[in-house]
Design an enzyme around this catalytic site. Structure first.
Site, PDB file in Angstrom:
ATOM      1  N   THR A   1       5.808 -20.361  -0.821  1.00  0.00           N
ATOM      2  CA  THR A   1       6.656 -19.908  -1.931  1.00  0.00           C
ATOM      3  C   THR A   1       7.040 -18.444  -1.739  1.00  0.00           C
ATOM      4  O   THR A   1       6.715 -17.832  -0.728  1.00  0.00           O
ATOM      5  CB  THR A   1       5.895 -20.045  -3.266  1.00  0.00           C
ATOM      6  OG1 THR A   1       4.812 -19.093  -3.252  1.00  0.00           O
ATOM      7  CG2 THR A   1       5.332 -21.449  -3.448  1.00  0.00           C
TER       8      THR A   1
ATOM      9  N   PHE B   1      -2.221   3.110   3.051  1.00  0.00           N
ATOM     10  CA  PHE B   1      -1.645   1.769   2.898  1.00  0.00           C
ATOM     11  C   PHE B   1      -2.355   0.789   3.836  1.00  0.00           C
ATOM     12  O   PHE B   1      -1.953   0.577   4.971  1.00  0.00           O
ATOM     13  CB  PHE B   1      -0.150   1.844   3.223  1.00  0.00           C
ATOM     14  CG  PHE B   1       0.598   0.571   2.987  1.00  0.00           C
ATOM     15  CD1 PHE B   1       0.856   0.126   1.693  1.00  0.00           C
ATOM     16  CD2 PHE B   1       1.079  -0.185   4.050  1.00  0.00           C
ATOM     17  CE1 PHE B   1       1.576  -1.046   1.472  1.00  0.00           C
ATOM     18  CE2 PHE B   1       1.791  -1.357   3.833  1.00  0.00           C
ATOM     19  CZ  PHE B   1       2.038  -1.787   2.544  1.00  0.00           C
TER      20      PHE B   1
ATOM     21  N   HIS C   1       5.830 -16.014  -3.382  1.00  0.00           N
ATOM     22  CA  HIS C   1       4.717 -15.175  -3.822  1.00  0.00           C
ATOM     23  C   HIS C   1       4.536 -13.947  -2.923  1.00  0.00           C
ATOM     24  O   HIS C   1       4.385 -12.824  -3.386  1.00  0.00           O
ATOM     25  CB  HIS C   1       3.424 -16.009  -3.761  1.00  0.00           C
ATOM     26  CG  HIS C   1       2.626 -15.940  -5.003  1.00  0.00           C
ATOM     27  ND1 HIS C   1       2.668 -16.900  -5.972  1.00  0.00           N
ATOM     28  CD2 HIS C   1       1.739 -15.013  -5.438  1.00  0.00           C
ATOM     29  CE1 HIS C   1       1.858 -16.579  -6.951  1.00  0.00           C
ATOM     30  NE2 HIS C   1       1.285 -15.440  -6.651  1.00  0.00           N
TER      31      HIS C   1
ATOM     32  N   TRP D   1      -9.194 -11.618  -1.598  1.00  0.00           N
ATOM     33  CA  TRP D   1      -8.503 -12.722  -0.924  1.00  0.00           C
ATOM     34  C   TRP D   1      -8.597 -12.523   0.591  1.00  0.00           C
ATOM     35  O   TRP D   1      -8.503 -11.393   1.071  1.00  0.00           O
ATOM     36  CB  TRP D   1      -7.019 -12.737  -1.318  1.00  0.00           C
ATOM     37  CG  TRP D   1      -6.695 -13.575  -2.533  1.00  0.00           C
ATOM     38  CD1 TRP D   1      -7.028 -13.314  -3.829  1.00  0.00           C
ATOM     39  CD2 TRP D   1      -5.960 -14.812  -2.549  1.00  0.00           C
ATOM     40  NE1 TRP D   1      -6.551 -14.291  -4.649  1.00  0.00           N
ATOM     41  CE2 TRP D   1      -5.886 -15.232  -3.897  1.00  0.00           C
ATOM     42  CE3 TRP D   1      -5.355 -15.597  -1.570  1.00  0.00           C
ATOM     43  CZ2 TRP D   1      -5.226 -16.393  -4.288  1.00  0.00           C
ATOM     44  CZ3 TRP D   1      -4.703 -16.751  -1.961  1.00  0.00           C
ATOM     45  CH2 TRP D   1      -4.646 -17.155  -3.301  1.00  0.00           C
TER      46      TRP D   1
ATOM     47  N   ARG E   1      -5.076  -8.367  13.726  1.00  0.00           N
ATOM     48  CA  ARG E   1      -4.954  -6.990  13.242  1.00  0.00           C
ATOM     49  C   ARG E   1      -6.249  -6.472  12.602  1.00  0.00           C
ATOM     50  O   ARG E   1      -6.320  -5.332  12.179  1.00  0.00           O
ATOM     51  CB  ARG E   1      -3.777  -6.892  12.263  1.00  0.00           C
ATOM     52  CG  ARG E   1      -2.458  -6.883  13.002  1.00  0.00           C
ATOM     53  CD  ARG E   1      -1.284  -7.374  12.183  1.00  0.00           C
ATOM     54  NE  ARG E   1      -0.070  -7.424  13.005  1.00  0.00           N
ATOM     55  CZ  ARG E   1       0.204  -8.389  13.904  1.00  0.00           C
ATOM     56  NH1 ARG E   1      -0.656  -9.386  14.093  1.00  0.00           N
ATOM     57  NH2 ARG E   1       1.311  -8.354  14.618  1.00  0.00           N
TER      58      ARG E   1
HETATM   59  C1  DLZ Z   1      -1.904 -15.513  -5.787  1.00  0.00           C
HETATM   60  C2  DLZ Z   1      -2.145 -14.912  -4.454  1.00  0.00           C
HETATM   61  C3  DLZ Z   1      -1.653 -15.530  -3.282  1.00  0.00           C
HETATM   62  C4  DLZ Z   1      -0.857 -16.792  -3.333  1.00  0.00           C
HETATM   63  N1  DLZ Z   1      -1.889 -15.033  -2.084  1.00  0.00           N
HETATM   64  C5  DLZ Z   1      -2.609 -13.880  -1.966  1.00  0.00           C
HETATM   65  C6  DLZ Z   1      -2.867 -13.313  -0.681  1.00  0.00           C
HETATM   66  O1  DLZ Z   1      -2.512 -13.837   0.384  1.00  0.00           O
HETATM   67  N2  DLZ Z   1      -3.547 -12.150  -0.654  1.00  0.00           N
HETATM   68  C7  DLZ Z   1      -3.985 -11.496  -1.782  1.00  0.00           C
HETATM   69  O2  DLZ Z   1      -4.567 -10.414  -1.673  1.00  0.00           O
HETATM   70  N3  DLZ Z   1      -3.764 -12.035  -3.007  1.00  0.00           N
HETATM   71  C8  DLZ Z   1      -3.112 -13.205  -3.128  1.00  0.00           C
HETATM   72  N4  DLZ Z   1      -2.877 -13.748  -4.363  1.00  0.00           N
HETATM   73  C9  DLZ Z   1      -3.517 -13.132  -5.545  1.00  0.00           C
HETATM   74  C10 DLZ Z   1      -2.689 -12.000  -6.187  1.00  0.00           C
HETATM   75  O3  DLZ Z   1      -2.717 -10.842  -5.376  1.00  0.00           O
HETATM   76  C11 DLZ Z   1      -3.269 -11.630  -7.581  1.00  0.00           C
HETATM   77  O4  DLZ Z   1      -4.644 -11.386  -7.469  1.00  0.00           O
HETATM   78  C12 DLZ Z   1      -3.061 -12.718  -8.599  1.00  0.00           C
HETATM   79  O5  DLZ Z   1      -1.709 -13.095  -8.676  1.00  0.00           O
HETATM   80  C13 DLZ Z   1      -3.538 -12.244 -10.003  1.00  0.00           C
HETATM   81  O6  DLZ Z   1      -2.785 -11.119 -10.434  1.00  0.00           O
END
Ligand code: DLZ
Length: 211
Positions: A137, A164, A139, A27, A178
């Site tokens: 949200t 970390f 999350h 991500w 960063r």
């Molecule tokens: C679902 C999700 C969201 C909304 N945002 C991020 C993010 O900003 N950075 C990240 O590394 N992962 C995100 N994820 C995915 C979750 O970490 C995870 O991969 C999924 O919920 C599946 O377990």
């Protein structure tokens, strides 16, 4: 004058005997790529050999603690069962069954490097890299909390330093800053990956002394 923030004056640790694992989320890949770059530069500056760095990827940050835990456990098993380059080949084969195309490339590197005398010792340190950007949200809060606790638990349970490398930022701009990338404001900031690489070298070396 020493900077107010950061790990302070860089100390020289010889990482040439270390084996380091990196696992990064996919991500927010632009930021991740730059952080990964910083980590690799810093490991190289600390003397860690290219062939002794193994990189794995996971979809998102939430998957980091499990991946770190499995990477370390499998490096221990392979080390004790083979004690040679064959262990690394076996390791790569095992990982292939659950890896993405990106990982296949990385593992290809790991397999070929086995022939060049890469270490098959358990990892001396593992760096977990992810970028969480706050959305609308809850999350962000849940994942940040779970990953932070998961990585801490993993390093204490497994007795291996886990660096970390999780950015928990409110905006993409903060993340770019960063990762040493100039955002809209033009300020390039500082690539935190550089600090994570040197933390891995320092902790990897110190852990051997503390064993
Ligand atoms: C679902 C999700 C969201 C909304 N945002 C991020 C993010 O900003 N950075 C990240 O590394 N992962 C995100 N994820 C995915 C979750 O970490 C995870 O991969 C999924 O919920 C599946 O377990």
């Amino acid at each position: 004058m020493a900077p107010l923030k950061g790990p302070g004056e860089a100390r020289k640790y010889d990482g040439s005997g270390l084996r380091v694992g990196i696992v990064h989320a996919r991500w927010n890949s632009k930021i991740i790529d730059s952080l990964l770059d910083g980590v690799k530069k810093s490991l190289a500056a600390g003397g860690v050999k290219d062939e002794n760095i193994v990189i794995q990827t996971v979809p998102g940050s939430y998957e980091l603690p499990f991946a770190v835990q499995r990477m370390y456990a499998s490096s221990q098993i392979q080390s004790s069962s083979s004690g040679g380059a064959g262990g690394l080949v076996q390791s790569a084969t095992d990982l292939l069954s659950s890896s993405s195309a990106t990982d296949l490339t990385n593992l290809g590197t790991a397999v070929s490097s086995a022939n060049k005398g890469a270490s098959t010792a358990p990892f001396d340190a593992i760096i977990a890299i992810g970028v969480l950007i706050k959305g609308e949200t809850m999350h962000f809060e849940y994942i940040a909390d779970a990953v932070s606790h998961g990585l801490m638990r993993t390093q204490l349970d497994a007795n291996v330093p886990v660096v970390f490398g999780l950015l928990t930022v409110l905006t993409e701009e903060q993340g770019l800053h960063r990762a040493g990338i100039a955002g809209e404001k033009g300020d390039q900031g500082h690539n935190h990956g550089l600090d994570w690489g040197s933390a891995a070298v320092e902790l990897g070396v110190k852990r051997r002394g503390w064993a």
